[in-house]
Scaffold this motif. Sequence first.
Motif, PDB file in Angstrom:
ATOM      1  N   GLN A 141     -11.836  -0.064  -0.163  1.00  0.00           N
ATOM      2  CA  GLN A 141     -13.210  -0.426   0.194  1.00  0.00           C
ATOM      3  C   GLN A 141     -13.377  -1.940   0.244  1.00  0.00           C
ATOM      4  O   GLN A 141     -14.041  -2.472   1.133  1.00  0.00           O
ATOM      5  N   GLU A 142     -12.761  -2.625  -0.716  1.00  0.00           N
ATOM      6  CA  GLU A 142     -12.818  -4.098  -0.753  1.00  0.00           C
ATOM      7  C   GLU A 142     -12.161  -4.693   0.496  1.00  0.00           C
ATOM      8  O   GLU A 142     -12.674  -5.645   1.088  1.00  0.00           O
ATOM      9  N   ILE A 143     -11.030  -4.118   0.902  1.00  0.00           N
ATOM     10  CA  ILE A 143     -10.340  -4.588   2.107  1.00  0.00           C
ATOM     11  C   ILE A 143     -11.204  -4.364   3.336  1.00  0.00           C
ATOM     12  O   ILE A 143     -11.348  -5.246   4.189  1.00  0.00           O
ATOM     13  N   GLN A 144     -11.808  -3.177   3.427  1.00  0.00           N
ATOM     14  CA  GLN A 144     -12.642  -2.864   4.580  1.00  0.00           C
ATOM     15  C   GLN A 144     -13.837  -3.815   4.655  1.00  0.00           C
ATOM     16  O   GLN A 144     -14.171  -4.332   5.720  1.00  0.00           O
ATOM     17  N   GLN A 145     -14.471  -4.067   3.533  1.00  0.00           N
ATOM     18  CA  GLN A 145     -15.612  -4.994   3.504  1.00  0.00           C
ATOM     19  C   GLN A 145     -15.164  -6.411   3.855  1.00  0.00           C
ATOM     20  O   GLN A 145     -15.835  -7.126   4.599  1.00  0.00           O
ATOM     21  N   PHE A 146     -14.020  -6.818   3.340  1.00  0.00           N
ATOM     22  CA  PHE A 146     -13.490  -8.157   3.637  1.00  0.00           C
ATOM     23  C   PHE A 146     -13.222  -8.322   5.126  1.00  0.00           C
ATOM     24  O   PHE A 146     -13.566  -9.339   5.731  1.00  0.00           O
ATOM     25  N   LEU A 147     -12.628  -7.301   5.734  1.00  0.00           N
ATOM     26  CA  LEU A 147     -12.309  -7.387   7.159  1.00  0.00           C
ATOM     27  C   LEU A 147     -13.556  -7.357   8.033  1.00  0.00           C
ATOM     28  O   LEU A 147     -13.569  -7.952   9.114  1.00  0.00           O
ATOM     29  N   GLN A 148     -14.611  -6.686   7.585  1.00  0.00           N
ATOM     30  CA  GLN A 148     -15.861  -6.703   8.332  1.00  0.00           C
ATOM     31  C   GLN A 148     -16.500  -8.087   8.305  1.00  0.00           C
ATOM     32  O   GLN A 148     -17.059  -8.542   9.295  1.00  0.00           O
ATOM     33  N   ASN A 149     -16.425  -8.750   7.150  1.00  0.00           N
ATOM     34  CA  ASN A 149     -17.036 -10.071   7.004  1.00  0.00           C
ATOM     35  C   ASN A 149     -16.162 -11.190   7.561  1.00  0.00           C
ATOM     36  O   ASN A 149     -16.672 -12.234   7.957  1.00  0.00           O
ATOM     37  N   ASN A 150     -14.846 -11.003   7.556  1.00  0.00           N
ATOM     38  CA  ASN A 150     -13.900 -12.036   7.994  1.00  0.00           C
ATOM     39  C   ASN A 150     -12.910 -11.400   8.967  1.00  0.00           C
ATOM     40  O   ASN A 150     -11.850 -10.951   8.561  1.00  0.00           O
ATOM     41  N   GLN A 151     -13.242 -11.390  10.239  1.00  0.00           N
ATOM     42  CA  GLN A 151     -12.377 -10.743  11.222  1.00  0.00           C
ATOM     43  C   GLN A 151     -11.040 -11.449  11.359  1.00  0.00           C
ATOM     44  O   GLN A 151     -10.048 -10.832  11.704  1.00  0.00           O
ATOM     45  N   GLN A 152     -10.995 -12.750  11.121  1.00  0.00           N
ATOM     46  CA  GLN A 152      -9.746 -13.510  11.208  1.00  0.00           C
ATOM     47  C   GLN A 152      -9.108 -13.704   9.836  1.00  0.00           C
ATOM     48  O   GLN A 152      -8.173 -14.478   9.685  1.00  0.00           O
ATOM     49  N   GLY A 153      -9.620 -13.035   8.818  1.00  0.00           N
ATOM     50  CA  GLY A 153      -9.127 -13.218   7.457  1.00  0.00           C
ATOM     51  C   GLY A 153      -7.723 -12.667   7.245  1.00  0.00           C
ATOM     52  O   GLY A 153      -7.266 -11.788   7.966  1.00  0.00           O
ATOM     53  N   GLU A 154      -7.061 -13.200   6.229  1.00  0.00           N
ATOM     54  CA  GLU A 154      -5.713 -12.759   5.866  1.00  0.00           C
ATOM     55  C   GLU A 154      -5.760 -12.000   4.551  1.00  0.00           C
ATOM     56  O   GLU A 154      -6.548 -12.313   3.667  1.00  0.00           O
ATOM     57  N   ILE A 155      -4.885 -11.028   4.446  1.00  0.00           N
ATOM     58  CA  ILE A 155      -4.741 -10.280   3.197  1.00  0.00           C
ATOM     59  C   ILE A 155      -3.345 -10.557   2.662  1.00  0.00           C
ATOM     60  O   ILE A 155      -2.360 -10.424   3.385  1.00  0.00           O
ATOM     61  N   ILE A 156      -3.276 -10.970   1.414  1.00  0.00           N
ATOM     62  CA  ILE A 156      -1.992 -11.278   0.782  1.00  0.00           C
ATOM     63  C   ILE A 156      -1.752 -10.262  -0.328  1.00  0.00           C
ATOM     64  O   ILE A 156      -2.589 -10.095  -1.212  1.00  0.00           O
ATOM     65  N   VAL A 157      -0.630  -9.577  -0.260  1.00  0.00           N
ATOM     66  CA  VAL A 157      -0.260  -8.586  -1.264  1.00  0.00           C
ATOM     67  C   VAL A 157       0.814  -9.196  -2.152  1.00  0.00           C
ATOM     68  O   VAL A 157       1.878  -9.586  -1.675  1.00  0.00           O
ATOM     69  N   LYS A 158       0.499  -9.249  -3.440  1.00  0.00           N
ATOM     70  CA  LYS A 158       1.461  -9.738  -4.431  1.00  0.00           C
ATOM     71  C   LYS A 158       1.874  -8.545  -5.281  1.00  0.00           C
ATOM     72  O   LYS A 158       1.148  -8.129  -6.176  1.00  0.00           O
ATOM     73  N   ALA A 159       3.018  -7.988  -4.977  1.00  0.00           N
ATOM     74  CA  ALA A 159       3.509  -6.813  -5.686  1.00  0.00           C
ATOM     75  C   ALA A 159       4.569  -7.226  -6.699  1.00  0.00           C
ATOM     76  O   ALA A 159       5.394  -8.098  -6.424  1.00  0.00           O
ATOM     77  N   ASP A 160       4.543  -6.602  -7.848  1.00  0.00           N
ATOM     78  CA  ASP A 160       5.546  -6.858  -8.878  1.00  0.00           C
ATOM     79  C   ASP A 160       6.927  -6.500  -8.333  1.00  0.00           C
ATOM     80  O   ASP A 160       7.081  -5.519  -7.607  1.00  0.00           O
ATOM     81  N   LYS A 161       7.920  -7.285  -8.704  1.00  0.00           N
ATOM     82  CA  LYS A 161       9.264  -7.077  -8.140  1.00  0.00           C
ATOM     83  C   LYS A 161       9.920  -5.790  -8.609  1.00  0.00           C
ATOM     84  O   LYS A 161      10.854  -5.307  -7.988  1.00  0.00           O
ATOM     85  N   THR A 162       9.426  -5.200  -9.690  1.00  0.00           N
ATOM     86  CA  THR A 162      10.033  -3.960 -10.176  1.00  0.00           C
ATOM     87  C   THR A 162       9.458  -2.731  -9.477  1.00  0.00           C
ATOM     88  O   THR A 162       9.981  -1.635  -9.654  1.00  0.00           O
TER      89      THR A 162
END
Length: 139
Positions: free
Chosen positions: A92-113
């Motif tokens: 939901q947060e991603i969907q809201q972010f993309l609605q407000n910022n069409q050119q926005g970037e999403i950065i995923v920081k996943a644990d290496k394990t």
Amino acid sequence: MEFRSQSNNSELPEVNLVPMLDVLMSVLTFFIILSMSLTGQREEGVILPQVGRAGEGEQVAATQPEKLVIAITEQQDFLVQNQLLSEQQVLQEIQQFLQNNQQGEIIVKADKTLAYQDVYQLLQKMGEIGGNRVSLAIQ
């Protein structure tokens, strides 16, 4: 009739390379000077604007897209802005972010394990929402 050996008179001609090198160096010098004079041309009476630096009152951040950082911990918990969220809340947060910022970037920081399959599942769900600007952070 007497045959003389012509081997004494048929020596290989000597090639003097110094004049050829002088000409090549002169041509090279000419092109160096020409290229230096062309790159430094200035028009009289034209004052060019200066590029502003960050902190001088100009909005540099306006040219950079907004970023949403999603962290996935080793226990597969999702953190957005240091808040623990469920997977549904993250989507939901991603969907809201993309609605407000069409050119926005999403950065995923996943644990290496984490298994890549877990990260891939999130990426698939983000693709269904419409997130096409996703970066995976590495160190």
